[in-house]
Scaffold this motif. Structure first.
Motif, PDB file in Angstrom:
ATOM      1  N   HIS A   2      -0.083  -2.129   3.414  1.00  0.00           N
ATOM      2  CA  HIS A   2       1.279  -1.987   3.927  1.00  0.00           C
ATOM      3  C   HIS A   2       1.349  -2.609   5.317  1.00  0.00           C
ATOM      4  O   HIS A   2       0.740  -2.120   6.254  1.00  0.00           O
ATOM      5  CB  HIS A   2       1.670  -0.503   3.960  1.00  0.00           C
ATOM      6  CG  HIS A   2       1.532   0.145   2.622  1.00  0.00           C
ATOM      7  ND1 HIS A   2       2.521   0.091   1.665  1.00  0.00           N
ATOM      8  CD2 HIS A   2       0.504   0.822   2.057  1.00  0.00           C
ATOM      9  CE1 HIS A   2       2.107   0.726   0.579  1.00  0.00           C
ATOM     10  NE2 HIS A   2       0.895   1.187   0.793  1.00  0.00           N
ATOM     11  N   ILE A  41     -11.855  -0.679   7.634  1.00  0.00           N
ATOM     12  CA  ILE A  41     -10.827   0.354   7.496  1.00  0.00           C
ATOM     13  C   ILE A  41     -11.389   1.695   7.963  1.00  0.00           C
ATOM     14  O   ILE A  41     -12.475   2.104   7.538  1.00  0.00           O
ATOM     15  CB  ILE A  41     -10.377   0.441   6.022  1.00  0.00           C
ATOM     16  CG1 ILE A  41      -9.915  -0.943   5.533  1.00  0.00           C
ATOM     17  CG2 ILE A  41      -9.294   1.488   5.841  1.00  0.00           C
ATOM     18  CD1 ILE A  41      -9.839  -1.083   4.031  1.00  0.00           C
ATOM     19  N   GLU A  89      -8.718   7.040   8.305  1.00  0.00           N
ATOM     20  CA  GLU A  89      -7.295   7.292   8.068  1.00  0.00           C
ATOM     21  C   GLU A  89      -6.646   6.196   7.226  1.00  0.00           C
ATOM     22  O   GLU A  89      -5.447   6.252   6.955  1.00  0.00           O
ATOM     23  CB  GLU A  89      -6.552   7.398   9.413  1.00  0.00           C
ATOM     24  CG  GLU A  89      -7.077   8.500  10.316  1.00  0.00           C
ATOM     25  CD  GLU A  89      -6.871   9.877   9.702  1.00  0.00           C
ATOM     26  OE1 GLU A  89      -5.773  10.124   9.175  1.00  0.00           O
ATOM     27  OE2 GLU A  89      -7.811  10.679   9.745  1.00  0.00           O
ATOM     28  N   GLY A  90      -7.425   5.169   6.864  1.00  0.00           N
ATOM     29  CA  GLY A  90      -6.895   4.083   6.054  1.00  0.00           C
ATOM     30  C   GLY A  90      -6.269   2.957   6.853  1.00  0.00           C
ATOM     31  O   GLY A  90      -5.616   2.075   6.297  1.00  0.00           O
ATOM     32  N   ARG A  91      -6.456   2.950   8.162  1.00  0.00           N
ATOM     33  CA  ARG A  91      -5.906   1.889   9.015  1.00  0.00           C
ATOM     34  C   ARG A  91      -6.947   0.781   9.215  1.00  0.00           C
ATOM     35  O   ARG A  91      -8.126   1.053   9.401  1.00  0.00           O
ATOM     36  CB  ARG A  91      -5.503   2.439  10.381  1.00  0.00           C
ATOM     37  CG  ARG A  91      -4.423   3.485  10.325  1.00  0.00           C
ATOM     38  CD  ARG A  91      -3.064   2.854  10.217  1.00  0.00           C
ATOM     39  NE  ARG A  91      -2.058   3.875   9.921  1.00  0.00           N
ATOM     40  CZ  ARG A  91      -0.871   3.601   9.483  1.00  0.00           C
ATOM     41  NH1 ARG A  91      -0.496   2.354   9.294  1.00  0.00           N
ATOM     42  NH2 ARG A  91      -0.014   4.558   9.226  1.00  0.00           N
ATOM     43  N   ASP A 122      -2.516  -2.090  10.296  1.00  0.00           N
ATOM     44  CA  ASP A 122      -1.823  -1.951   9.018  1.00  0.00           C
ATOM     45  C   ASP A 122      -2.546  -0.923   8.141  1.00  0.00           C
ATOM     46  O   ASP A 122      -3.726  -0.637   8.327  1.00  0.00           O
ATOM     47  CB  ASP A 122      -1.713  -3.297   8.298  1.00  0.00           C
ATOM     48  CG  ASP A 122      -0.695  -4.228   8.961  1.00  0.00           C
ATOM     49  OD1 ASP A 122       0.128  -3.746   9.759  1.00  0.00           O
ATOM     50  OD2 ASP A 122      -0.737  -5.438   8.680  1.00  0.00           O
ATOM     51  N   CYS A 123      -1.829  -0.397   7.187  1.00  0.00           N
ATOM     52  CA  CYS A 123      -2.278   0.714   6.351  1.00  0.00           C
ATOM     53  C   CYS A 123      -2.748   0.210   4.986  1.00  0.00           C
ATOM     54  O   CYS A 123      -2.075  -0.601   4.356  1.00  0.00           O
ATOM     55  CB  CYS A 123      -1.096   1.663   6.185  1.00  0.00           C
ATOM     56  SG  CYS A 123      -1.306   2.951   4.981  1.00  0.00           S
ATOM     57  N   SER A 172      -3.776   1.598   1.198  1.00  0.00           N
ATOM     58  CA  SER A 172      -3.735   2.764   0.315  1.00  0.00           C
ATOM     59  C   SER A 172      -4.298   2.407  -1.051  1.00  0.00           C
ATOM     60  O   SER A 172      -4.077   1.316  -1.558  1.00  0.00           O
ATOM     61  CB  SER A 172      -2.314   3.317   0.186  1.00  0.00           C
ATOM     62  OG  SER A 172      -1.468   2.368  -0.412  1.00  0.00           O
ATOM     63  N   CYS A 199      -4.532   6.078   3.987  1.00  0.00           N
ATOM     64  CA  CYS A 199      -3.263   6.403   4.655  1.00  0.00           C
ATOM     65  C   CYS A 199      -2.051   6.207   3.762  1.00  0.00           C
ATOM     66  O   CYS A 199      -2.103   5.536   2.743  1.00  0.00           O
ATOM     67  CB  CYS A 199      -3.119   5.570   5.920  1.00  0.00           C
ATOM     68  SG  CYS A 199      -2.852   3.828   5.627  1.00  0.00           S
ATOM     69  N   ARG A 200      -0.996   6.790   4.228  1.00  0.00           N
ATOM     70  CA  ARG A 200       0.316   6.574   3.641  1.00  0.00           C
ATOM     71  C   ARG A 200       1.077   5.683   4.596  1.00  0.00           C
ATOM     72  O   ARG A 200       0.988   5.867   5.807  1.00  0.00           O
ATOM     73  CB  ARG A 200       1.050   7.883   3.456  1.00  0.00           C
ATOM     74  CG  ARG A 200       0.342   8.775   2.461  1.00  0.00           C
ATOM     75  CD  ARG A 200       1.090  10.047   2.292  1.00  0.00           C
ATOM     76  NE  ARG A 200       0.322  10.888   1.397  1.00  0.00           N
ATOM     77  CZ  ARG A 200       0.752  12.032   0.953  1.00  0.00           C
ATOM     78  NH1 ARG A 200       1.913  12.497   1.341  1.00  0.00           N
ATOM     79  NH2 ARG A 200       0.018  12.739   0.144  1.00  0.00           N
ATOM     80  N   PRO A 201       1.833   4.742   4.095  1.00  0.00           N
ATOM     81  CA  PRO A 201       2.583   3.858   4.996  1.00  0.00           C
ATOM     82  C   PRO A 201       3.579   4.644   5.835  1.00  0.00           C
ATOM     83  O   PRO A 201       4.064   5.698   5.399  1.00  0.00           O
ATOM     84  CB  PRO A 201       3.288   2.880   4.057  1.00  0.00           C
ATOM     85  CG  PRO A 201       3.281   3.532   2.734  1.00  0.00           C
ATOM     86  CD  PRO A 201       2.098   4.478   2.691  1.00  0.00           C
ATOM     87  N   ASP A 202       3.851   4.105   7.022  1.00  0.00           N
ATOM     88  CA  ASP A 202       4.869   4.729   7.882  1.00  0.00           C
ATOM     89  C   ASP A 202       6.203   4.728   7.161  1.00  0.00           C
ATOM     90  O   ASP A 202       6.549   3.798   6.446  1.00  0.00           O
ATOM     91  CB  ASP A 202       5.000   3.965   9.210  1.00  0.00           C
ATOM     92  CG  ASP A 202       3.775   4.120  10.076  1.00  0.00           C
ATOM     93  OD1 ASP A 202       3.083   5.162   9.937  1.00  0.00           O
ATOM     94  OD2 ASP A 202       3.483   3.207  10.863  1.00  0.00           O
TER      95      ASP A 202
END
Length: 174
Positions: free
Chosen positions: A43, A106, A109-111, A158-159, A161, A169-172
């Motif tokens: 994302h 990564i 948190e997936g970032r 960036d994320c 998933s 992570c979940r996208p913002d």
């Protein structure tokens, strides 16, 4: 690929030992080297960007990585997952890897915490191949064709998933 000097020595010894191993055992090792393929999304401002990734979770899968592949389809990649956080100085390398790759490190948190472009190493001697450290602690790494991240505007922060895996992570919502 991430290898310590000790792992590199073990690997080089293993090559000579493999010649004396019965075929049935080699088939077991080959089955262990097979990876699962899962959908993944990155994302970004211009995303999401979807890929199907092979997941390398065992030490042997991570060690083999994308070695000796002559082609990686555009919407494919390999996700390297680790049981624990990897130090910033841990690095991947391109020994016996034939295609240029981008790698995104990564965090838990997936970032994305770092991105590098890695060129194939043409040396037959592993120690002559450059390594590509993350420069930041990470829990996973994603390899794709070189240029993939830049062409899509994918950047640090960036994320990433993976719906089938927990911990990413979940996208913002913005």
């Amino acid at each position: 690929m991430i290898l310590s000097r000790r792992q590199l020595l073990k690997t080089s010894l293993g090559v000579s030992l493999a010649a004396s191993v019965p075929m049935s055992l080699l088939n077991v090792w080959a089955a262990e080297a097979q990876t699962t393929t899962l959908p993944l999304a990155i994302h970004s401002q211009d995303g999401p960007h979807r890929l199907d990734v092979e997941v390398a979770e065992t030490a042997s899968q991570r060690q083999r990585g994308l070695m000796e592949r002559e082609h990686l389809p555009e919407a494919r990649g390999m996700l390297f997952r680790f049981e624990s956080e990897q130090p910033a100085g841990n690095a991947f390398w391109m020994y016996r890897t034939l295609i240029p790759l981008d790698i995104a490190y990564i965090d838990g948190e997936g970032r994305i915490v770092a991105i590098n472009t890695m060129q194939p190493c043409t040396s037959d001697t592993p120690r002559e191949c450059p390594s590509y450290p993350a420069g930041a602690s990470y829990h996973a790494a994603l390899e794709v064709n070189a240029g993939y991240f830049a062409e899509r505007g994918i950047q640090v922060g960036d994320c990433v998933s993976v719906p089938a895996l927990a911990g990413f992570c979940r996208p913002d919502a913005s």
